[in-house]
Design an enzyme around this catalytic site. Sequence first.
Site, PDB file in Angstrom:
ATOM      1  N   HIS A 107     -62.189  10.875  93.573  1.00 49.05           N
ATOM      2  CA  HIS A 107     -62.162  12.344  93.148  1.00 49.05           C
ATOM      3  C   HIS A 107     -63.556  12.401  92.859  1.00 49.05           C
ATOM      4  O   HIS A 107     -64.440  11.768  92.581  1.00 49.05           O
ATOM      5  CB  HIS A 107     -61.430  12.232  91.695  1.00 49.05           C
ATOM      6  CG  HIS A 107     -60.173  11.609  91.835  1.00 49.05           C
ATOM      7  ND1 HIS A 107     -59.707  10.245  91.333  1.00 49.05           N
ATOM      8  CD2 HIS A 107     -58.940  12.540  92.149  1.00 49.05           C
ATOM      9  CE1 HIS A 107     -58.429  10.236  91.609  1.00 49.05           C
ATOM     10  NE2 HIS A 107     -57.840  11.301  91.889  1.00 49.05           N
ATOM     11  N   ASP A 110     -65.676  11.239  90.045  1.00 48.03           N
ATOM     12  CA  ASP A 110     -65.848   9.953  90.238  1.00 48.03           C
ATOM     13  C   ASP A 110     -67.337   9.962  90.699  1.00 48.03           C
ATOM     14  O   ASP A 110     -68.242   8.968  90.492  1.00 48.03           O
ATOM     15  CB  ASP A 110     -64.970   9.208  91.245  1.00 48.03           C
ATOM     16  CG  ASP A 110     -63.643   9.446  90.766  1.00 48.03           C
ATOM     17  OD1 ASP A 110     -63.289   9.478  89.603  1.00 48.03           O
ATOM     18  OD2 ASP A 110     -62.590   9.519  91.520  1.00 48.03           O
TER      19      ASP A 110
END
Length: 442
Positions: A107, A110
């Site tokens: 993501h 992240d």
Amino acid sequence: MKILTGNQVYFETVGRVEFEGVESDNPLAFRWYDPTRVVAGKTMAEHFKFACTYWHSFNGNGSDPFGSPAHFYSWERKASIVERAKEKMDSAFEFMTKMQLPYYCFHDIDLIDYTDDMLDNERNVEEIVAYAKEKQEQSGVKLLWGAANLFSHHRYMNGASTNPDFQVVAYAGAQVKVALHATIELGGENYVFGGGREGYMSLVNTNMKRERAHLAQFLHMSKDYARKNGFQGTFFIEPKPFDPTKHQYGYDAETVVGFLREFDLLDDFKLNLVTGHATLAGHTFQHELQVAADAGMLGSIAVNRSEYQKGWDTDQFPADLNELTKAMLTVLEAGGLNGGGVNFDAKVKHNATDSLELFYAHIGGMDNFARALLIADRILQHSDYKKIRNERYVSFNAGVGLDFEKDRLFLEDLWDHTISYGTSEIKSSRQEYMENLIARYL
């Protein structure tokens, strides 16, 4: 695959994890997963396209609904957002290359910490994407898929694309735009839309029809933008029934297939199925895979398992060989995954604080999948598994049964047939035999 390390070596005691075979007692070696071994016409590496999930492996802090963080990382002490992100990425690529993991997925948040300034976020993402691109080129590790996290920040507490506040919907769109560019720049093969918080807690304050239409419009906009900017991959939807909301609009595979069909999205989207989400929906993992396969929409697997005595998504690494074998039976009969792979949407447990636990967990997961693949292939090639199943439907292979299947009969024809032939004797499903058949091959 070249092992990559940055200025600091994070896993000093671990070298490259190799295949050593079933006789090996080395906990840092594969016993079943041989990436070059050919099974059913493809190598194991081609069957699985194993991917490390960036969020659980390098952002997970070990917290749970009743416990504070227990996993701490050296890069957390860095003052600069970009410095933290680069050191974290050094650790990730060291791990992935030592594990010989060919793919990873992420993501947006992240990769690098987000602020509330979208322009600042975009600049930071561009910097870390450039760094990731160098790492990919040096190592050969590829991006299986990217995604935007549209559920963790409190702005999304009432949903992202389904939020009743347009300002939140717009912010979500801006975040997806940045995540799509990151995915495209890194050669991502797919892009995922997770369920997140796209649902409701109560219908008394929710216009469900309007929210579902907004979700479809958001997916169309995102898909069109990605195609316009050169993205050639597949978009995946990740079904999830609830947790954190009471009800999510992508409840299960059947619901998502119907949603995509209703809103004319079938041509661009397939499913990314999660083991633990199947459990939450009251299904087996094999059921969810079969629904997607039957619809021609079996795209990718985000594998984990839940603690079945608990009521939430615990995201544990896969360990149930019976469950995995049944899953691989469905995948093999479907001809494999369409574009996706097997990513470990799983995290080491709250109290598993030794850095080696991350290796043990991935080795176990990859070995269990490889072993399940071998068992499933033997069942399909050397047992009467398919024969027994096909025999249950033999009455539809010819005569009036075939006419029924080909839509050549009317209800009156069923009446006439029943009057002429009456009813048939009951026939065993042979379920106990079939369960034992699978168990014998385990």
